[in-house]
Design a protein around this motif. Structure first.
Motif, PDB file in Angstrom:
ATOM      1  N   ASP A 179       0.838  -1.153   0.014  1.00 31.49           N
ATOM      2  CA  ASP A 179       0.018   0.002   0.044  1.00 31.49           C
ATOM      3  C   ASP A 179       0.974   1.308  -0.016  1.00 31.49           C
ATOM      4  OD1 ASP A 179      -2.418  -1.371   0.075  1.00 31.49           O
ATOM      5  OD2 ASP A 179      -2.283  -1.741   2.052  1.00 31.49           O
ATOM      6  N   ASP A 180       2.129   1.195  -0.734  1.00 28.30           N
ATOM      7  CA  ASP A 180       2.810   2.457  -0.668  1.00 28.30           C
ATOM      8  C   ASP A 180       2.775   3.135  -2.119  1.00 28.30           C
ATOM      9  OD1 ASP A 180       4.722   4.542   0.089  1.00 28.30           O
ATOM     10  OD2 ASP A 180       6.373   2.923  -0.392  1.00 28.30           O
ATOM     11  N   THR A 181       3.277   4.259  -2.240  1.00 27.98           N
ATOM     12  CA  THR A 181       2.989   4.901  -3.618  1.00 27.98           C
ATOM     13  C   THR A 181       4.368   5.294  -3.914  1.00 27.98           C
ATOM     14  OG1 THR A 181       2.399   7.134  -2.786  1.00 27.98           O
ATOM     15  CG2 THR A 181       0.519   5.475  -2.723  1.00 27.98           C
ATOM     16  N   THR A 182       4.604   5.819  -5.241  1.00 30.68           N
ATOM     17  CA  THR A 182       5.794   6.535  -5.561  1.00 30.68           C
ATOM     18  C   THR A 182       5.843   7.747  -5.158  1.00 30.68           C
ATOM     19  OG1 THR A 182       5.722   4.880  -7.360  1.00 30.68           O
ATOM     20  CG2 THR A 182       7.160   6.954  -7.686  1.00 30.68           C
ATOM     21  N   ILE A 183       4.922   8.618  -5.113  1.00 34.76           N
ATOM     22  CA  ILE A 183       5.126   9.909  -4.326  1.00 34.76           C
ATOM     23  C   ILE A 183       5.361   9.906  -2.864  1.00 34.76           C
ATOM     24  CG2 ILE A 183       3.625  12.168  -3.803  1.00 34.76           C
ATOM     25  CD1 ILE A 183       4.542  11.925  -6.837  1.00 34.76           C
ATOM     26  N   ASN A 184       4.752   8.893  -2.250  1.00 30.97           N
ATOM     27  CA  ASN A 184       5.206   8.889  -0.966  1.00 30.97           C
ATOM     28  C   ASN A 184       6.750   8.595  -0.713  1.00 30.97           C
ATOM     29  OD1 ASN A 184       2.829   9.447   0.094  1.00 30.97           O
ATOM     30  ND2 ASN A 184       2.100   7.485   0.411  1.00 30.97           N
ATOM     31  N   HIS A 185       7.332   7.942  -1.603  1.00 30.86           N
ATOM     32  CA  HIS A 185       8.627   7.642  -1.864  1.00 30.86           C
ATOM     33  C   HIS A 185       9.522   8.715  -1.556  1.00 30.86           C
ATOM     34  CE1 HIS A 185      12.118   4.857  -2.222  1.00 30.86           C
ATOM     35  NE2 HIS A 185      12.573   5.616  -3.323  1.00 30.86           N
ATOM     36  N   PHE A 186       9.214   9.796  -2.123  1.00 30.30           N
ATOM     37  CA  PHE A 186       9.871  11.138  -2.166  1.00 30.30           C
ATOM     38  C   PHE A 186      10.167  11.708  -0.594  1.00 30.30           C
ATOM     39  CE2 PHE A 186       8.726  10.904  -6.392  1.00 30.30           C
ATOM     40  CZ  PHE A 186       9.854  11.536  -7.317  1.00 30.30           C
ATOM     41  N   TYR A 187       8.906  11.580   0.103  1.00 34.36           N
ATOM     42  CA  TYR A 187       8.801  12.064   1.503  1.00 34.36           C
ATOM     43  C   TYR A 187       9.611  11.051   2.377  1.00 34.36           C
ATOM     44  CZ  TYR A 187       5.207  15.326  -0.083  1.00 34.36           C
ATOM     45  OH  TYR A 187       4.537  16.290  -0.829  1.00 34.36           O
ATOM     46  N   GLU A 188       9.352   9.981   2.137  1.00 31.61           N
ATOM     47  CA  GLU A 188      10.015   8.677   2.884  1.00 31.61           C
ATOM     48  C   GLU A 188      11.449   8.406   2.699  1.00 31.61           C
ATOM     49  OE1 GLU A 188       6.008   6.032   2.647  1.00 31.61           O
ATOM     50  OE2 GLU A 188       7.900   5.322   1.613  1.00 31.61           O
ATOM     51  N   LYS A 189      12.019   8.930   1.689  1.00 31.78           N
ATOM     52  CA  LYS A 189      13.345   8.811   1.131  1.00 31.78           C
ATOM     53  C   LYS A 189      14.061   9.752   0.574  1.00 31.78           C
ATOM     54  CE  LYS A 189      16.564   5.747  -1.182  1.00 31.78           C
ATOM     55  NZ  LYS A 189      17.053   4.180  -1.805  1.00 31.78           N
ATOM     56  N   LEU A 190      13.640  10.242  -0.522  1.00 28.54           N
ATOM     57  CA  LEU A 190      14.304  10.872  -1.600  1.00 28.54           C
ATOM     58  C   LEU A 190      14.628  12.306  -1.104  1.00 28.54           C
ATOM     59  CD1 LEU A 190      12.684   9.686  -4.907  1.00 28.54           C
ATOM     60  CD2 LEU A 190      14.640   8.662  -3.515  1.00 28.54           C
ATOM     61  N   PHE A 191      13.642  12.971  -0.194  1.00 28.28           N
ATOM     62  CA  PHE A 191      13.882  14.268   0.323  1.00 28.28           C
ATOM     63  C   PHE A 191      14.867  14.324   1.382  1.00 28.28           C
ATOM     64  CE2 PHE A 191       9.141  15.699  -1.001  1.00 28.28           C
ATOM     65  CZ  PHE A 191       9.844  15.972  -2.514  1.00 28.28           C
ATOM     66  N   LYS A 192      15.137  13.122   1.774  1.00 30.20           N
ATOM     67  CA  LYS A 192      15.788  13.093   3.379  1.00 30.20           C
ATOM     68  C   LYS A 192      17.500  12.642   2.744  1.00 30.20           C
ATOM     69  CE  LYS A 192      12.073  11.261   6.128  1.00 30.20           C
ATOM     70  NZ  LYS A 192      11.787  10.210   6.815  1.00 30.20           N
ATOM     71  N   ILE A 193      17.805  12.380   1.413  1.00 30.56           N
ATOM     72  CA  ILE A 193      18.946  11.996   1.200  1.00 30.56           C
ATOM     73  C   ILE A 193      20.037  13.098   1.148  1.00 30.56           C
ATOM     74  CG2 ILE A 193      20.504  11.358  -0.907  1.00 30.56           C
ATOM     75  CD1 ILE A 193      18.229   9.405  -1.671  1.00 30.56           C
ATOM     76  N   ALA A 194      19.732  14.539   0.829  1.00 30.52           N
ATOM     77  CA  ALA A 194      20.879  15.327   0.912  1.00 30.52           C
ATOM     78  C   ALA A 194      21.302  15.591   2.288  1.00 30.52           C
ATOM     79  CB  ALA A 194      20.293  16.454   0.253  1.00 30.52           C
ATOM     80  N   SER A 195      20.679  15.525   3.288  1.00 33.16           N
ATOM     81  CA  SER A 195      21.131  15.675   4.604  1.00 33.16           C
ATOM     82  C   SER A 195      21.841  14.671   5.063  1.00 33.16           C
ATOM     83  CB  SER A 195      19.850  16.066   5.404  1.00 33.16           C
ATOM     84  OG  SER A 195      18.997  14.672   5.638  1.00 33.16           O
ATOM     85  N   ASP A 196      21.945  13.637   4.410  1.00 37.19           N
ATOM     86  CA  ASP A 196      22.751  12.359   4.863  1.00 37.19           C
ATOM     87  C   ASP A 196      24.085  11.975   4.040  1.00 37.19           C
ATOM     88  OD1 ASP A 196      21.258  11.803   7.376  1.00 37.19           O
ATOM     89  OD2 ASP A 196      19.818  10.595   5.962  1.00 37.19           O
ATOM     90  N   LEU A 197      24.238  12.983   3.063  1.00 44.63           N
ATOM     91  CA  LEU A 197      25.424  12.956   2.192  1.00 44.63           C
ATOM     92  C   LEU A 197      26.826  13.293   3.055  1.00 44.63           C
ATOM     93  CD1 LEU A 197      23.810  14.602  -1.080  1.00 44.63           C
ATOM     94  CD2 LEU A 197      24.598  12.060  -0.447  1.00 44.63           C
ATOM     95  N   ASN A 198      27.691  12.688   2.796  1.00 45.96           N
ATOM     96  CA  ASN A 198      29.168  12.957   3.369  1.00 45.96           C
ATOM     97  C   ASN A 198      29.826  13.950   2.910  1.00 45.96           C
ATOM     98  OD1 ASN A 198      29.064  10.168   4.866  1.00 45.96           O
ATOM     99  ND2 ASN A 198      28.752   9.447   2.811  1.00 45.96           N
ATOM    100  N   THR A 199      30.237  14.041   1.842  1.00 40.66           N
ATOM    101  CA  THR A 199      31.284  15.009   1.400  1.00 40.66           C
ATOM    102  C   THR A 199      30.458  16.405   0.984  1.00 40.66           C
ATOM    103  OG1 THR A 199      30.902  14.203  -1.162  1.00 40.66           O
ATOM    104  CG2 THR A 199      32.482  13.053   0.354  1.00 40.66           C
ATOM    105  N   ASP A 200      31.387  17.637   1.143  1.00 36.92           N
ATOM    106  CA  ASP A 200      30.843  18.967   0.976  1.00 36.92           C
ATOM    107  C   ASP A 200      30.432  18.820  -0.742  1.00 36.92           C
ATOM    108  OD1 ASP A 200      31.303  19.578   3.613  1.00 36.92           O
ATOM    109  OD2 ASP A 200      33.360  20.542   2.778  1.00 36.92           O
ATOM    110  N   ALA A 201      31.323  18.428  -1.530  1.00 34.83           N
ATOM    111  CA  ALA A 201      30.843  18.535  -3.134  1.00 34.83           C
ATOM    112  C   ALA A 201      29.529  17.750  -3.149  1.00 34.83           C
ATOM    113  CB  ALA A 201      32.122  17.803  -3.927  1.00 34.83           C
ATOM    114  N   ALA A 202      29.167  16.862  -2.789  1.00 37.89           N
ATOM    115  CA  ALA A 202      27.954  15.868  -3.056  1.00 37.89           C
ATOM    116  C   ALA A 202      26.775  16.771  -2.323  1.00 37.89           C
ATOM    117  CB  ALA A 202      27.959  14.658  -2.244  1.00 37.89           C
ATOM    118  N   LYS A 203      27.170  17.366  -1.222  1.00 39.42           N
ATOM    119  CA  LYS A 203      26.044  18.277  -0.336  1.00 39.42           C
ATOM    120  C   LYS A 203      25.626  19.327  -1.310  1.00 39.42           C
ATOM    121  CE  LYS A 203      27.517  16.991   4.274  1.00 39.42           C
ATOM    122  NZ  LYS A 203      28.019  17.442   5.527  1.00 39.42           N
TER     123      LYS A 203
END
Length: 213
Positions: free
Chosen positions: A166-190
């Motif tokens: 019962d998951d949706t692709t749009i929910n995937h943005f909130y559950e994972k994709l929008f959070k990725i940038a805050s967990d990146l390691n390197t300054d260039a990647a950020k």
């Protein structure tokens, strides 16, 4: 590209070219290219980082029918290609600890090479290509595109992440994709991640506006 990396690349291409879930060889090559880009400001062992980049999805449990057997095959191939045991251990440690799901409950410790490969892989999950890959994966697994009555989940365990009922692709943005940038390691990647995240937010905003018209 040295001979060992060339062999690794060929092996990865043979294994991943037929994938249609967003983890095909085009994804693998973009990750490897981003590794090289990030290493411009983050010095590291390029041979280890590129090897992990090319092989990181070969025995992923979302893709491989028998992940343990495929993992053993990868180790054997690395030996065949001329890697010593210490190098193989470094590559496998990166792959075994870099995934999003393995870092939900607690952040795994990664070498500098591992941090670069993890950043490169995560950057390919966001932005314009990330949007396409999200819908490609959702389509391959029969996921609903959007249902306003289904709310995003609070993912606190790997089991919850894997349970996409019962998951949706749009929910995937909130559950994972929008959070990725805050967990990146390197300054260039950020820096790259910040721009790509905003692009995704703009897309989802436009998507919902059109949905409700």
């Amino acid at each position: 590209m040295n001979d060992k990396i060339a062999k690794v690349r060929t092996y990865a291409k043979e294994n991943m070219s037929k994938d249609r879930s967003g983890h095909g060889f085009d994804h693998i090559q973009r990750v490897a290219n981003m590794v090289l880009q990030l290493m411009g400001t983050e010095p590291a062992n390029g041979e280890i980082a590129l090897t992990a980049a090319y092989l990181h999805d070969v025995f992923d449990d979302k893709i491989a029918s028998d992940p343990d057997a495929k993992r053993d095959e990868v180790k054997a191939k690395l030996t065949e290609f001329g890697f010593d045991q210490a190098e193989i251990n470094q590559v496998m440690d990166i792959i075994n600890h870099m995934s999003f799901s393995d870092n939900i409950e607690h952040k795994q410790s990664l070498s500098k090479e591992g941090q670069i490969v993890q950043d490169a892989d995560r950057l390919d999950a966001i932005g314009a290509i990330g949007i396409v890959r999200a819908f490609q994966y959702g389509g391959a697994h029969g996921r609903t595109i959007y249902d306003p009555n289904i709310k995003p989940r609070d993912l606190t365990t790997k089991a919850a992440y894997r349970n996409a009922v019962d998951d949706t692709t749009i929910n995937h943005f909130y559950e994972k994709l929008f959070k990725i940038a805050s967990d990146l390691n390197t300054d260039a990647a950020k820096q790259i991640g910040k721009k790509r995240t905003q692009y995704m937010r703009d897309f989802v905003t436009e998507f919902k506006q059109e949905w409700d018209q």
